[in-house]
Structure formats: C-alpha cells, structure tokens
Design a protein around this motif. Sequence first.
Motif, PDB file in Angstrom:
ATOM      1  N   THR A 133       0.867  -1.168   0.000  1.00 34.21           N
ATOM      2  CA  THR A 133       0.000   0.000   0.000  1.00 34.21           C
ATOM      3  C   THR A 133       0.910   1.227   0.000  1.00 34.21           C
ATOM      4  N   ILE A 134       0.362   2.374  -0.352  1.00 35.59           N
ATOM      5  CA  ILE A 134       1.179   3.592  -0.350  1.00 35.59           C
ATOM      6  C   ILE A 134       1.768   3.830   1.042  1.00 35.59           C
ATOM      7  N   ARG A 135       0.955   3.609   2.061  1.00 37.46           N
ATOM      8  CA  ARG A 135       1.440   3.808   3.430  1.00 37.46           C
ATOM      9  C   ARG A 135       2.600   2.870   3.754  1.00 37.46           C
ATOM     10  N   ASP A 136       2.433   1.590   3.413  1.00 36.58           N
ATOM     11  CA  ASP A 136       3.504   0.629   3.677  1.00 36.58           C
ATOM     12  C   ASP A 136       4.749   0.923   2.850  1.00 36.58           C
ATOM     13  N   GLU A 137       4.545   1.426   1.630  1.00 39.71           N
ATOM     14  CA  GLU A 137       5.673   1.795   0.771  1.00 39.71           C
ATOM     15  C   GLU A 137       6.492   2.915   1.413  1.00 39.71           C
ATOM     16  N   ILE A 138       5.804   3.908   1.963  1.00 31.19           N
ATOM     17  CA  ILE A 138       6.488   5.019   2.632  1.00 31.19           C
ATOM     18  C   ILE A 138       7.303   4.506   3.809  1.00 31.19           C
ATOM     19  N   ILE A 139       6.689   3.685   4.628  1.00 28.04           N
ATOM     20  CA  ILE A 139       7.364   3.148   5.817  1.00 28.04           C
ATOM     21  C   ILE A 139       8.556   2.293   5.423  1.00 28.04           C
ATOM     22  N   HIS A 140       8.344   1.391   4.471  1.00 29.90           N
ATOM     23  CA  HIS A 140       9.398   0.471   4.056  1.00 29.90           C
ATOM     24  C   HIS A 140      10.593   1.231   3.479  1.00 29.90           C
ATOM     25  N   ARG A 141      10.328   2.145   2.573  1.00 31.80           N
ATOM     26  CA  ARG A 141      11.423   2.842   1.897  1.00 31.80           C
ATOM     27  C   ARG A 141      12.202   3.734   2.860  1.00 31.80           C
ATOM     28  N   PHE A 142      11.509   4.344   3.813  1.00 33.13           N
ATOM     29  CA  PHE A 142      12.200   5.224   4.750  1.00 33.13           C
ATOM     30  C   PHE A 142      13.069   4.436   5.724  1.00 33.13           C
TER      31      PHE A 142
END
Length: 283
Positions: free
Chosen positions: A69-78
């Motif tokens: 999800t966009i939210r998980d993508e943000i968390i993962h990439r950061f």
Amino acid sequence: MLGELVKEIRGNKGLSQNYVLDSLMTQSAYSKFELGRTEIRASVFLNILNKLDMSLEEFKFLQNDYQFTIRDEIIHRFFYMSYNDETVLLEVNELAKEYLEKHQTQDYLIKEIYYLCQAFLTLLEKKDFTEASISANKVWERVSKRNMLYVMDLYLLNSILFIFPLETIFEIRKLVELSIEKYGNLFRLQRIRINMFINIAYLLMKEEQFEMAIDELEEAIIICRTEKTYIQLAICYIRKGVCLNRLQQQGNVWIDKGNQLLLAIEEDDLVQKLSNEIRQFIE
C-alpha cells in the motif's frame, strides 16, 4: 474481502477447510467467512493465517495485488534505507506529503516520517543541524513520553539520534538495546543496532573522539558480517580507516577495503559521498 482471499490462498496451497478452521469455529461459520457473508474476530483470523503459514504482512501484500500500500511503501522505503540517500528521501518526502493531503489523516507515523525526511534533506543540503533538529524534535516530543518502546519507536529513535548530545545518546541506546533484546532479530532489528553504532561513531568523529568511534565501528562490523549488510560494512571500514589515519595509524587499507566493497556492489554514488566525508575529516 478477507474471506475470499483466504479461500484463494487455501485452495492454492491444497488445504482443506477442516485443516484451516481446526476447531477455531464451526464449518458453517467458516464457509460463510470464505464466501464473504460474515466477519470473524481478529484473534481467529490470525490463527487462520498461522494455519496458512502466512504472516499478516504477506497477506496485506497479496490483498493489495502483490504490492505495498502507499502507506507501507512510505514506511518500508524510509526505514530500510542503508544511508541517507537524497533521491530516496525526496521521493519518500513527496509520497508522505501526498498521502497526508489525500487522506486528511492524523496518521502520526507518516507525519513523522515526513518531518524526518525534511530534517535529513536539510542536513544534506545545508549541513545545518540546528534547523534539522526542529523537525526531529517533533518526533522526540511524542516518543519520549512512551513507557515502553515498540518496533516503530525503535526505528524512529535511531533516526533522530543526531539531535541529542552524546551523553543523552548513550542513555537512549541503553533503552533501545533492552527493547531490541526482547524482540531478538524479529523485524530485522539487528540492523537498527548496526545503524546506531554507525551513527554514534560519526558523531564521535565530529567531536574528534576517534578511539571511541573505532570502538563503536568494531561493534557494528561484527553485526554487519553476521547480517551480511555489505553497504553498512563498507561504511564502517571507511570510517574506521579515517579514524586510524587521524590517530596517526595505517587507515588507508581500511578505506580501500571499504571502497572496493562498494564498487563491487556498484554503489558508485555512495563512494563519492564517502569520499567527500573523508575530505571533511582530513581538511
């Protein structure tokens, strides 16, 4: 629907309904769940995932059509950046900004990632720790009130170490180490320990405490070798070499070793960034 995806996974794995429900609920109730006609308790759902040999994270990934999800993508990439990569920070910063604007949400974690991206970008562009700490302090105001640290708290604390004086950092690390000990290496938490040692070493180098910095780097090197985190290992080698040179010892062999490792895995941009860092401590 949750039940429909569970049915698909169960079928693909060749498992029967009886195997999966395993006295958790009646056959009739389970069939209705798979057909999307009823919902089930969270505890029962988690037990079903265990029977399917599937984590909640993997289930969410499948539910979102084999992508974060966009939210998980943000968390993962950061949180899984190996170093403060300006390109990644800019992308995550924009994703977080768009997510917050679109959802009009009070999602504290995405908001704090957004603040931290701004802080790191300020550090990279202006080398201004004072300005960067303004954003990072917003995160500290919340995390510092916690009686117990959870996984995301540990990641956030590791990210904002630069805003504290060294004596405070060492106290924070004690708390982080105790929390990590409870979790073991679940969620790749040993990588937090690596980054913490590396970050503390860098701050010690800025204070010209090179012997202490080497001690931190040696601890990180041990974990890097175990975890096979080669980018961080290369950074440790290079910073160890810089420290040894400043102590009038033979450090170039370590710098060369780190650079060769980065070149072997085609991290050319990081070689250049660390070359600039080396000059910073020599000049």
